[in-house]
Design a protein around this motif. Structure first.
Motif, mmCIF file in Angstrom:
data_model
loop_
_atom_site.group_PDB
_atom_site.id
_atom_site.type_symbol
_atom_site.label_atom_id
_atom_site.label_comp_id
_atom_site.label_asym_id
_atom_site.label_seq_id
_atom_site.Cartn_x
_atom_site.Cartn_y
_atom_site.Cartn_z
ATOM 1 N N HIS A 11 0.834 -1.203 0.000
ATOM 2 C CA HIS A 11 0.000 0.000 0.000
ATOM 3 C C HIS A 11 0.875 1.263 0.000
ATOM 4 C CE1 HIS A 11 -3.774 2.128 0.583
ATOM 5 N NE2 HIS A 11 -3.207 2.840 1.554
ATOM 6 N N SER A 18 1.803 6.339 -6.953
ATOM 7 C CA SER A 18 0.648 7.112 -7.392
ATOM 8 C C SER A 18 0.921 8.609 -7.285
ATOM 9 C CB SER A 18 -0.582 6.733 -6.556
ATOM 10 O OG SER A 18 -1.714 7.467 -6.981
ATOM 11 N N HIS A 46 -4.212 3.669 -13.519
ATOM 12 C CA HIS A 46 -5.292 2.753 -13.156
ATOM 13 C C HIS A 46 -4.738 1.469 -12.544
ATOM 14 C CE1 HIS A 46 -8.238 5.362 -14.963
ATOM 15 N NE2 HIS A 46 -7.533 5.393 -16.080
ATOM 16 N N VAL A 47 -3.617 1.005 -13.069
ATOM 17 C CA VAL A 47 -2.973 -0.197 -12.507
ATOM 18 C C VAL A 47 -2.498 0.098 -11.088
ATOM 19 C CG1 VAL A 47 -1.021 -1.784 -12.738
ATOM 20 C CG2 VAL A 47 -2.302 -1.081 -14.784
ATOM 21 N N ASP A 49 -3.464 2.498 -9.046
ATOM 22 C CA ASP A 49 -4.580 2.788 -8.145
ATOM 23 C C ASP A 49 -5.405 1.547 -7.814
ATOM 24 O OD1 ASP A 49 -3.702 5.375 -8.018
ATOM 25 O OD2 ASP A 49 -5.159 6.151 -9.463
ATOM 26 N N THR A 50 -5.439 0.579 -8.723
ATOM 27 C CA THR A 50 -6.106 -0.694 -8.426
ATOM 28 C C THR A 50 -5.337 -1.440 -7.332
ATOM 29 O OG1 THR A 50 -7.019 -0.840 -10.651
ATOM 30 C CG2 THR A 50 -6.862 -2.904 -9.399
ATOM 31 N N ILE A 51 -4.026 -1.438 -7.435
ATOM 32 C CA ILE A 51 -3.185 -2.052 -6.387
ATOM 33 C C ILE A 51 -3.379 -1.302 -5.073
ATOM 34 C CG2 ILE A 51 -0.795 -2.453 -5.653
ATOM 35 C CD1 ILE A 51 -0.181 -2.877 -8.714
ATOM 36 N N LEU A 53 -6.038 0.460 -4.062
ATOM 37 C CA LEU A 53 -7.358 0.144 -3.515
ATOM 38 C C LEU A 53 -7.417 -1.286 -2.991
ATOM 39 C CD1 LEU A 53 -10.310 0.915 -2.984
ATOM 40 C CD2 LEU A 53 -10.818 0.211 -5.339
ATOM 41 N N GLY A 54 -6.863 -2.229 -3.738
ATOM 42 C CA GLY A 54 -6.866 -3.626 -3.300
ATOM 43 C C GLY A 54 -6.118 -3.828 -2.000
#
Length: 130
Positions: A11, A18, A46-47, A49-51, A53-54
Motif C-alpha cells: 500500500h 501514485s 489505473h494499474v 490505483d487498483t493495487i 485500492l486492493g
C-alpha cells in the motif's frame, strides 16, 4: 501479522508511485507535453490505483477495522474522493490551464492530507500527534 505488514508495504509503495506519477503527469500537463497522451501514461495510473485500492481493502480486512471503523479511515475515504475529483479536473476536465493548475495544487494538498491522516491516524492530521 505477516500478511498485514506485506499489505501495508504494498500500500505504501503504491501511494508513493501514485503520488509521484501524478506529480509527473501534472508537470507534463503544465508544459503541454505530448507524453501525457501516450497509452501507457493513461493506463499505468489505473494499474497503480487498483493495487492501492486492493491493498487498502486487504488492510481493512486483515486488520479487522470493519469491526470498529476508525474515524480517520472515514476521513481518508472522503479525502480520496476529493483527490480523484481534483485530479480529474487537473489532468483532463479543466477547461483552462489556470483551472488545471489550481486543481493540481488542490489535489496535491489533499494527497498530503491523506498521507498525514494515515500516518497520524487522526483527522485533521496534527503534527503534534506524530
Amino acid at each position: 501479522m505477516q500478511t498485514y505488514i506485506v499489505l501495508k508495504h504494498i500500500h505504501m509503495l503504491a501511494v508513493v508511485l501514485s503520488g509521484a506519477f501524478f506529480l509527473k503527469r501534472g508537470h507534463w500537463m503544465l508544459n503541454a507535453d505530448d507524453r501525457l497522451e501516450a497509452k501507457w501514461v493513461k493506463v499505468l495510473p489505473h494499474v497503480i490505483d487498483t493495487i492501492l485500492l486492493g491493498s487498502a481493502i486487504g488492510l481493512v480486512v486483515v486488520g479487522k477495522w470493519y469491526e470498529n471503523w476508525p474515524a480517520w479511515l472515514s476521513a481518508k475515504i472522503v479525502l480520496v474522493v476529493l483527490y480523484v475529483l481534483f485530479g480529474t479536473f487537473a489532468l483532463k476536465r479543466g477547461k483552462t490551464l489556470q483551472i488545471r493548475l489550481i486543481m493540481w495544487v488542490l489535489a496535491i494538498a489533499v494527497f498530503i492530507t491523506i498521507a498525514l491522516t494515515a500516518i497520524s491516524k487522526a483527522f485533521p492530521p496534527s503534527m503534534l500527534n506524530m
